[in-house]
Design an enzyme around this catalytic site. Structure first.
Site, PDB file in Angstrom:
ATOM      1  N   CYS A   1       0.842  -1.197   0.000  1.00 31.87           N
ATOM      2  CA  CYS A   1       0.000   0.000   0.000  1.00 31.87           C
ATOM      3  C   CYS A   1       0.878   1.249   0.000  1.00 31.87           C
ATOM      4  O   CYS A   1       0.608   2.219  -0.707  1.00 31.87           O
ATOM      5  CB  CYS A   1      -0.907   0.021   1.233  1.00 31.87           C
ATOM      6  SG  CYS A   1      -1.934  -1.439   1.462  1.00 31.87           S
TER       7      CYS A   1
ATOM      8  N   HIS B   1       0.831   4.676  -2.263  1.00 34.27           N
ATOM      9  CA  HIS B   1       0.150   5.806  -1.650  1.00 34.27           C
ATOM     10  C   HIS B   1       1.012   6.651  -0.713  1.00 34.27           C
ATOM     11  O   HIS B   1       0.516   7.606  -0.109  1.00 34.27           O
ATOM     12  CB  HIS B   1      -1.094   5.312  -0.925  1.00 34.27           C
ATOM     13  CG  HIS B   1      -2.056   4.632  -1.847  1.00 34.27           C
ATOM     14  ND1 HIS B   1      -2.751   5.308  -2.821  1.00 34.27           N
ATOM     15  CD2 HIS B   1      -2.400   3.319  -1.977  1.00 34.27           C
ATOM     16  CE1 HIS B   1      -3.504   4.458  -3.496  1.00 34.27           C
ATOM     17  NE2 HIS B   1      -3.303   3.247  -3.017  1.00 34.27           N
TER      18      HIS B   1
ATOM     19  N   ARG C   1     -12.616  -1.464  -1.233  1.00 31.29           N
ATOM     20  CA  ARG C   1     -11.453  -0.895  -1.923  1.00 31.29           C
ATOM     21  C   ARG C   1     -10.175  -1.607  -1.502  1.00 31.29           C
ATOM     22  O   ARG C   1      -9.293  -1.855  -2.336  1.00 31.29           O
ATOM     23  CB  ARG C   1     -11.351   0.601  -1.632  1.00 31.29           C
ATOM     24  CG  ARG C   1     -10.274   1.309  -2.451  1.00 31.29           C
ATOM     25  CD  ARG C   1     -10.601   1.238  -3.931  1.00 31.29           C
ATOM     26  NE  ARG C   1      -9.517   1.771  -4.745  1.00 31.29           N
ATOM     27  CZ  ARG C   1      -9.106   1.232  -5.887  1.00 31.29           C
ATOM     28  NH1 ARG C   1      -9.672   0.137  -6.334  1.00 31.29           N
ATOM     29  NH2 ARG C   1      -8.136   1.770  -6.576  1.00 31.29           N
TER      30      ARG C   1
ATOM     31  N   CYS D   1      -7.697  -3.465  -4.074  1.00 31.33           N
ATOM     32  CA  CYS D   1      -6.273  -3.144  -4.221  1.00 31.33           C
ATOM     33  C   CYS D   1      -5.416  -4.400  -4.108  1.00 31.33           C
ATOM     34  O   CYS D   1      -4.456  -4.576  -4.857  1.00 31.33           O
ATOM     35  CB  CYS D   1      -5.855  -2.131  -3.157  1.00 31.33           C
ATOM     36  SG  CYS D   1      -6.394  -0.447  -3.498  1.00 31.33           S
TER      37      CYS D   1
END
Length: 294
Positions: free
Chosen positions: A208, A212, A251, A255
């Site tokens: 992640c 991000h 979500r 992902c």
């Protein structure tokens, strides 16, 4: 300062806590230091961006990837004049107020009672008595079961649940995120969420954080990667590409599938811990969901 050096600086500042999380040493983990380091990194990286000609503030990270494109931001403003999720809000409101077979409603359940505008801001939280993170999706289903109803499917697979979450998000707009990490159990859950966020996985060997944090603002295909600070503020979102509401937990699963990793089960301790971690890292930001995203 270049992107590589800034990324290195961030992870050096978080090294002690991240290493401790993996080593399971609760005494040396400092969530607030982590949060401040992440915010500083994001502002150092993106603080020069402008929205509507004005420099962004920390709270603007709640706009997600829109802070990286004024054109996308202006399009979003236009759509928000007549948002496509209004029907979802209306349906969610009907469900919220519709009595169960026993005559009670959701507001009869602890955690869902009181001012409806304050329901969403209560979640997620760590329940010390139960020894687990509780998210709003879960609280809704537990309320249903307690009143003799069947639970909804998690992770946005049931439109009724996503509609309820959309309604409660709309009612909760304007509240500030205020997640507490105030017990050993909560700290352990925070550490698990941190580990899930920073661990590479899947055939693409991606985390992640890789998208991000260090790559926030960059494009992947035609999409701009959003910053992790502010991730949780605007969910659920209406995704034009999907033509429906997407919940935060949905979500997360999406992902994981995108990097060709086996998703954790819906309502798993890992995904709930991830929501706790991301929510804590967005403490102080304004909740502005539901939202529209392409």
């Amino acid at each position: 300062m270049n992107n590589k050096l800034l990324t290195t600086t961030l992870f050096l500042s978080l090294a002690a806590s991240s290493a401790s999380a993996i080593a399971n040493d609760a005494k040396t983990v400092n969530p607030e230091a982590d949060r401040q380091a992440m915010i500083k990194y994001m502002m150092d990286m993106h603080g020069s961006n402008k929205i509507d000609g004005k420099p962004i503030t920390v709270d603007d990270f709640g706009m997600g990837a829109l802070i990286f494109s004024d054109d996308a931001y202006q399009q979003w403003k236009s759509v928000e004049e007549f948002p496509p999720y209004v029907e979802n809000i209306d349906e969610g409101k009907k469900l919220w107020n519709k009595p169960f077979a026993n005559g009670k409603t959701y507001s009869s359940c602890a955690g869902l009672d009181g001012d409806v505008k304050k329901v969403k801001v209560k979640y997620p939280y760590f329940d010390d008595a139960r020894g687990e993170v509780v998210i709003l999706d879960q609280a809704i289903n537990e309320c249903r079961v307690a009143n003799g109803e069947k639970p909804y499917a998690y992770a946005g697979k049931d439109k009724a649940l996503s509609n309820l979450l959309t309604y409660l998000a709309d009612e909760g707009r304007g509240n500030k995120i205020d997640v507490k990490i105030s017990s050993p159990g909560a700290l352990e859950a925070y550490k698990l969420g941190e580990m899930v966020f920073h661990t590479r996985r899947g055939q693409l060997n991606q985390s992640c954080a890789g998208c991000h944090v260090s790559s926030a603002g960059r494009k992947i295909r035609s999409e701009i990667l959003s910053p992790m600070v502010g991730h949780v503020t605007h969910f659920p979102v209406y995704r034009a590409s999907a033509g429906n509401i997407v919940t935060l937990q949905q979500r997360y699963e999406g992902c994981l599938s995108s990097v060709r990793a086996m998703p954790f089960p819906s309502n798993s301790k890992e995904l709930k811990a991830l929501e706790l971690y991301e929510s804590y890292m967005s403490n102080g930001l304004t909740m502005n969901g539901p939202a529209y995203r392409k």
